[in-house]
Structure formats: structure tokens, C-alpha cells
Design a protein around this motif. Structure first.
Motif, mmCIF file in Angstrom:
data_model
loop_
_atom_site.group_PDB
_atom_site.id
_atom_site.type_symbol
_atom_site.label_atom_id
_atom_site.label_comp_id
_atom_site.label_asym_id
_atom_site.label_seq_id
_atom_site.Cartn_x
_atom_site.Cartn_y
_atom_site.Cartn_z
ATOM 1 N N GLY A 191 7.624 -12.380 -15.430
ATOM 2 C CA GLY A 191 7.934 -10.949 -15.381
ATOM 3 C C GLY A 191 8.415 -10.385 -16.693
ATOM 4 N N GLU A 192 9.175 -11.183 -17.425
ATOM 5 C CA GLU A 192 9.741 -10.671 -18.659
ATOM 6 C C GLU A 192 8.652 -10.381 -19.701
ATOM 7 O OE1 GLU A 192 13.845 -12.026 -19.514
ATOM 8 O OE2 GLU A 192 12.900 -12.629 -21.410
ATOM 9 N N LEU A 204 4.565 -12.672 -6.980
ATOM 10 C CA LEU A 204 5.955 -12.352 -6.664
ATOM 11 C C LEU A 204 6.936 -13.436 -7.098
ATOM 12 C CD1 LEU A 204 5.547 -10.599 -3.214
ATOM 13 C CD2 LEU A 204 6.122 -9.556 -5.420
ATOM 14 N N LEU A 205 6.575 -14.672 -6.851
ATOM 15 C CA LEU A 205 7.510 -15.735 -7.185
ATOM 16 C C LEU A 205 7.180 -16.327 -8.541
ATOM 17 C CD1 LEU A 205 7.617 -17.377 -3.634
ATOM 18 C CD2 LEU A 205 9.104 -15.612 -4.615
ATOM 19 N N VAL A 242 10.061 -6.934 -11.423
ATOM 20 C CA VAL A 242 9.076 -6.219 -12.243
ATOM 21 C C VAL A 242 8.683 -4.909 -11.556
ATOM 22 C CG1 VAL A 242 6.733 -6.287 -13.196
ATOM 23 C CG2 VAL A 242 8.169 -8.339 -13.273
ATOM 24 N N LEU A 243 8.400 -5.020 -10.260
ATOM 25 C CA LEU A 243 7.983 -3.846 -9.503
ATOM 26 C C LEU A 243 9.051 -2.742 -9.537
ATOM 27 C CD1 LEU A 243 5.627 -2.902 -7.843
ATOM 28 C CD2 LEU A 243 6.570 -4.086 -5.856
ATOM 29 N N GLY A 256 3.220 5.450 -13.202
ATOM 30 C CA GLY A 256 1.884 5.904 -12.828
ATOM 31 C C GLY A 256 0.840 4.792 -12.776
ATOM 32 N N ILE A 257 1.229 3.564 -13.030
ATOM 33 C CA ILE A 257 0.262 2.462 -13.011
ATOM 34 C C ILE A 257 0.278 1.800 -11.631
ATOM 35 C CG2 ILE A 257 -0.449 0.299 -14.101
ATOM 36 C CD1 ILE A 257 1.220 1.107 -16.547
ATOM 37 N N PRO A 258 -0.877 1.686 -10.983
ATOM 38 C CA PRO A 258 -0.899 1.033 -9.670
ATOM 39 C C PRO A 258 -0.630 -0.469 -9.764
ATOM 40 C CG PRO A 258 -3.135 1.587 -10.374
ATOM 41 C CD PRO A 258 -2.200 2.171 -11.403
ATOM 42 N N VAL A 259 -0.005 -0.995 -8.730
ATOM 43 C CA VAL A 259 0.319 -2.424 -8.710
ATOM 44 C C VAL A 259 -0.232 -3.051 -7.428
ATOM 45 C CG1 VAL A 259 2.165 -4.150 -8.683
ATOM 46 C CG2 VAL A 259 2.438 -2.039 -10.014
#
Ligand code: C2E
Ligand code: CA
Ligand code: CA
Length: 560
Positions: free
Chosen positions: A43-44, A64-65, A74-75, A86-89
Motif C-alpha cells: 500500500g505504501e 486487501l491483505l 489505501v482505500l 475520482g479514481i475508481p478502485v
């Protein structure tokens, strides 16, 4: 013109965030045909890639993990970040509870592990990207009917998209304008005017592009283009003009261009076109240049001006604006006699120091704020004259400057009369200076106003005389009481014969009109003597004194 094709052909970027290499590889393999892929293994790293800003992503696929920073964090950060939200995930998961939690945090869709069929994954990614792009476009006309270029909203959206997909490509913002378009419109009619607009759009589009460029006509005769950086635009104006001459048959149409090269993409899209437009407008009416490249210094000037505009109200409230007085001397007799003064504004800015009117008067004239400032000066000057009359038992007439906008103020006469009443003055105490060029703008309008003021007893001085291009014929019909000869003539009169002749000419005109002349900007004795010999009546200039604050001017009154 097929601009949209160009935008659609750009490859969108997807960020895959997963700590397991095998997962990254599988997804990358599925998507790499259609997308440009970047990878992060925790995530970092993902966050720092996102925040880096060099080219935006169209989609994030998020595990996720993960170690270091997990997908939930992150989310959360993405949704809390104005620029990234504005960026879809799409979240990649195998557990139902995790799905619920990530929906709450703002995930848009899921891909379940082990992975679905490749076509399903590809389709989901495509769908989400499409959805987001459609959502961000305002539902309005996409193209300008006349030129086929984008409307303002769409253009901005597409500029942002281009940055998203080709973030590392250096781009230029170009603003073009047709010089004196309204005149063409009037001379040749609207229909022909429309054809000029069309042909200009087409010529610019094909000469600046036609590849990889998008354009817009945000209003009237302005064109905006966004295109990959090029070093020179030198040849463009002439080529465009040649095409216009050929296609439209009107000779002499001129365009000018402002260019902001290799734009800073971290700022919003409007910003870069503001820069280009600033450059474009700076050369309006300049027949020596058709292209100006935006530079930082221009922006500094811009910021400085913004600051002044922002600060003017506070300056008035805090009385940082001070009215200075410059004496005018009558030189007809043995000894020069103080006969009047001119009120000139100064700005003592608490942070920027002393600012001279040359720095803010033209600025405020261009945006209408000058009226506020003029009223302030008139009030200050009128009050000051009133105090002098009371305290010293006498005063000298003071002239105040009027600006163009003041002339159209329906309350003008009332305003001046009010000032007289409030301060116990007569019209002879307050004289009014109007610059010569204002007469050239709207002679009849101004003459009417001036006549009304003169009927009330005010005396009008024509300022900057000799620089305003009024015709001799007009001058003889304009009602005035004093001519103020512009200082440019004085500056050169002892240097070249022509200026000296012009000074003579001005003095002759004044004699013909039977009005006295004030010579401005007189700095030395030789000039005074020369002017005296030539029959000039009144002198204002550093030779006698610079403009001084009211306390100092008092000494002149006492002596005079
Ligand atoms: P202007 O009305 O033509 O004012 C005369 C300018 O010449 C003043 O500059 C004055 O300081 C300067 N000057 C006077 N004698 C000499 C001299 O011997 N040598 C030189 N080099 N300069 C001399 P200032 O005060 O900087 O004002 C510049 C212009 O700003 C004025 O030109 C006027 O157009 C405008 N302005 C100043 N105060 C006001 C105001 O209160 N209202 C409006 N609307 N405009 C103002
Ligand atoms: Ca003046
Ligand atoms: Ca002047």
C-alpha cells in the motif's frame, strides 16, 4: 476533425497493487494488451505512486491483505484525497466480510480470488473506467456548432484526460485571438464573420496539428489548443493569415497567439490557459508582435496586480492611500506665484512599501476600480481644501484627476456639488482634470458632461494635451478652461528642434482658444526660462516641487 478518436486511442493506465508476484503477473498479463500497467507490491508504494502526480491512473486494482500498508488503509486514503478520489478502485478479495468493509470505504467493484475468467476481468475493468469517464462529463453540447471545436466544459475534461493517459508527455497550451474581430463583423456582416471564425479554427487546427491536438472556442474569437510541445510557433500566424486571405478574401486579418510551453500539469486545466491567454492579451494591438510566450515574470506581475486588487479596499479603510499635492506656479510676473495644485495619489502599502500611481492607476482603470479610488481622492482633497481655508484663512484651488468611467457616472455632478457643500467650498476651489484621450473616445458624450459641470462653475483642465490625437477641429469645439501640455514635450524641448516646435504649437493653439497653458514636468531653470519667453503661463514640475504630503504643502500656502 476527429479529436475524440485521438483521446479514445490513448492508453489508459491501471495500477495493480498486490504483494504476491504471481497475482500481479496474472492480472498484468490479462490487461497489458489494452492498458498501460504499473505495479506496486504494498500500500505504501502504491500511495507514493499515486501521489507523485506524474500522469494519473484510470483504475486501481487493489489487494486487501498486504504487508506494510493494507488495502483498506489505501482505500481510505484515496477516498480522503481530493485529487485521487475520482479514481475508481476494484478490490480483489476472496472473503465476503471484507467485501462489505471495502464497499463502505468506497470500493467500486470486486474481482474474486481465485481469478475469474480473463474476459470477465477485462470487461469489468473496461466498464468501470467507462462509467467513471462518462460520469465526469457534463451533459451539455460537446462541440461548438460553428467550428466543430469542443465547448469549454468538454475541452477541460479532455485536457485532464490527456494528462491522465500521457502524463509524461510535455504539452503546450495555446490561445489565439483574431485582432479586431468585432470590426470585421461590423464591416462585412455576421455571416462573413462566422466564416472567418470557421476558417480560422480550421487553419489553426490543421497547422498546429492536426495530429494529437484538441481545440476549443470558449468564447467569440478566442481559440484554445492543447498539443504536444513544440519549440517554435514562429511561422504559424503568417500561414494562418495566408489561408484566411485565400479562403475568405478579406485581406489583412491578423491573429495573435499566446503560448504557455510545457505546462505544469499539477495545476488545474483552466490555469494553463489563463497563462496562455494572459500572454495573448498582452500583445493586443501590438503591430510588432504576433506571438508571445508566457513567462514567469508575467505571472509575477499578474500576482502583484491581483494582490493590489485584493488590497485596495483595506487600503481605503485603513487610509493607506494618501493624497499628495504638487504646486503649480504662475510665472508671468516678476516672481513665480503659487496659483494652484494638483492632487496626486500615493499608496503607502503596509507590506509592499510606497507604490507609485503608475503601478496601480492603469490597472484600476482597466478593471473599473479606479472609480472607487477617484471618489476617495476627491473626498480627501475637498476635505483638505476645506481645512486649509478654515485653519489658514486661505487655500489654493486644487485640481483632481477624473477617469474615463467617471464621465459616464450619472451622479457625477451631484457628487461634486455634494463635496462643495460638505466642505464649504465654491466651484473655484476644485478644478477637474480630464485626459485628452478621453475626448477622442466619445467626444460628444464628454462635451455634454463637461458643459454641465462648467455651468455649475467648475473649471476643466485638459490633461496630457498633445498625446491624445484629438483633431484641431475637435479642440476648437471642446469647452475647456486650461490646457495641460504633456511632459513629453518639455522633456525633449531643449534637445530637439521638433519638440520645441511642438511646444510652440501647443502654446499657439492655447492662444487661439484663449486658455492658459500649464507646462508639466518642468525640471530645470533653462526650461522655465525658455517657456517664459515663449509665453507659457503656468508651470508644474520638480523645478518648484515634487508632489508632497498635505503637512508639507501647507508651507507653500503660507509662503504664497
Ligand atoms: P498626471 O495626471 O499627468 O500627473 C503628473 C505626473 O507627473 C505625476 O506623477 C507627477 O508626480 C509627475 N511629475 C510632476 N512633475 C514632474 C517632473 O518635473 N518630472 C517628472 N519626471 N515627473 C513629474 P504621478 O503622481 O506618479 O502620477 C502619474 C499618473 O497617475 C498621473 O499623471 C495620473 O494620470 C495618475 N494619477 C495620479 N493620481 C491620480 C488620482 O488621484 N486619480 C487618477 N484617476 N489618476 C491619478
Ligand atoms: Ca493630471
Ligand atoms: Ca498630465
Amino acid at each position: 476533425m476527429n479529436e475524440l478518436g485521438y483521446i479514445e486511442s490513448l492508453k489508459r493506465r491501471i495500477l495493480i497493487v498486490d504483494d504476491e508476484e504471481i497475482n500481479r503477473e496474472i492480472l498484468g498479463h490479462i490487461l497489458e494488451q489494452n492498458y498501460e500497467i504499473a505495479y506496486a507490491d504494498n500500500g505504501e508504494t502504491a500511495m507514493s505512486m499515486l501521489e507523485d502526480g506524474g500522469g494519473r491512473f484510470s483504475l486501481i486494482l487493489l489487494d486487501l491483505l498486504m504487508p506494510v500498508m493494507d488495502g483498506f488503509t489505501v482505500l481510505e486514503r484515496i477516498r480522503g484525497n481530493e485529487r485521487l478520489t475520482g479514481i475508481p478502485v476494484i478490490v480483489m478479495t476472496s472473503e465476503k466480510p471484507a467485501e462489505v468493509r471495502s464497499i463502505k470505504l468506497g470500493a467500486d467493484d470486486f474481482i474474486t480470488k481465485p481469478y475469474d475468467m480473463p474476459e470477465v476481468i477485462l470487461a469489468r475493468c473496461e466498464r468501470i473506467i467507462q462509467l467513471y469517464e462518462d460520469k465526469s462529463i457534463i451533459r451539455s453540447a460537446e462541440k461548438d456548432d460553428l467550428t466543430g471545436l469542443y465547448t469549454r466544459e468538454f475541452f477541460q475534461e479532455y485536457v485532464t484526460r490527456i494528462d491522465t493517459y500521457v502524463g509524461n508527455r510535455p504539452m503546450d497550451a495555446v490561445v489565439c485571438n483574431i485582432e479586431h474581430f468585432h470590426m470585421l463583423n461590423e464591416m462585412y456582416g455576421r455571416k462573413k464573420g462566422d466564416r472567418v471564425l470557421q476558417a480560422t479554427a480550421a487553419a489553426l487546427f490543421s497547422l498546429l496539428g492536426p495530429e494529437d491536438i484538441i481545440g476549443s472556442r470558449p468564447d467569440a474569437d478566442y481559440y484554445y489548443f492543447y498539443l504536444p510541445h513544440r519549440d517554435s510557433y514562429e511561422e504559424i500566424p503568417e500561414l494562418v493569415q495566408a489561408r484566411l486571405a485565400e479562403r475568405i478574401g478579406i485581406p489583412g486579418i491578423r491573429i495573435r497567439m499566446g503560448i504557455y510551453q510545457t505546462v505544469n500539469k499539477t495545476r488545474p486545466a483552466e490555469h494553463r490557459f489563463d497563462h496562455a491567454k494572459l500572454a495573448c492579451d498582452r500583445i493586443r494591438g501590438d503591430y510588432t508582435r504576433q506571438i508571445l510566450v508566457y513567462s514567469r515574470e508575467m505571472n509575477e506581475r499578474d500576482l502583484y496586480e491581483e494582490r493590489l486588487i485584493h488590497d485596495i479596499d483595506a487600503a481605503i479603510a485603513n487610509r493607506d492611500l494618501i493624497v499628495y499635492y504638487q504646486p503649480k506656479y504662475n510665472i508671468r510676473g516678476e516672481e513665480p506665484q503659487l496659483c494652484s495644485a494638483e492632487a496626486l495619489i500615493r499608496w503607502r502599502h503596509p507590506e509592499l512599501g510606497m507604490i507609485s500611481p503608475g503601478d496601480f492607476i492603469p490597472l484600476f482603470e482597466s478593471n473599473g476600480l479606479i472609480q472607487k479610488l477617484d471618489h476617495y481622492v476627491w473626498e480627501e482633497a475637498a476635505a483638505q481644501i476645506g481645512r486649509w481655508k478654515k485653519e489658514l484663512g486661505r487655500a489654493v484651488p486644487v485640481s483632481v484627476n477624473m477617469s474615463r468611467v467617471d464621465i459616464y457616472d450619472p451622479e457625477l455632478e451631484q457628487r461634486f456639488l455634494g463635496l462643495l457643500q460638505e466642505n464649504d467650498l465654491t466651484p473655484a476651489d476644485l478644478m477637474l482634470e480630464v485626459t485628452e484621450s478621453a475626448y477622442a473616445d466619445d467626444a460628444q458624450g464628454l462635451i455634454d458632461v463637461v458643459n454641465r459641470l462648467r455651468e455649475q462653475g467648475f473649471r476643466i483642465e485638459m490633461d496630457d494635451f498633445g498625446t491624445g490625437y484629438s483633431s484641431l477641429n475637435m479642440i476648437t469645439t471642446i469647452p475647456i478652461d486650461v490646457l495641460k501640455m504633456d511632459m513629453i514635450f518639455i522633456r525633449n524641448m531643449n534637445r530637439d528642434e521638433k519638440s520645441l516646435r511642438l511646444v510652440e504649437l501647443v502654446l499657439e493653439i492655447a492662444e487661439f482658444l484663449k486658455v492658459p497653458v500649464v507646462a508639466e514636468g518642468v525640471e530645470d531653470k533653462a526650461q522655465v526660462e525658455q517657456l517664459r519667453k515663449m509665453g507659457c503661463d503656468i508651470i508644474q514640475g520638480y523645478y518648484f516641487s515634487k508632489p508632497v504630503p498635505p503637512e508639507e504643502f501647507e508651507a507653500f500656502i503660507r509662503k504664497g
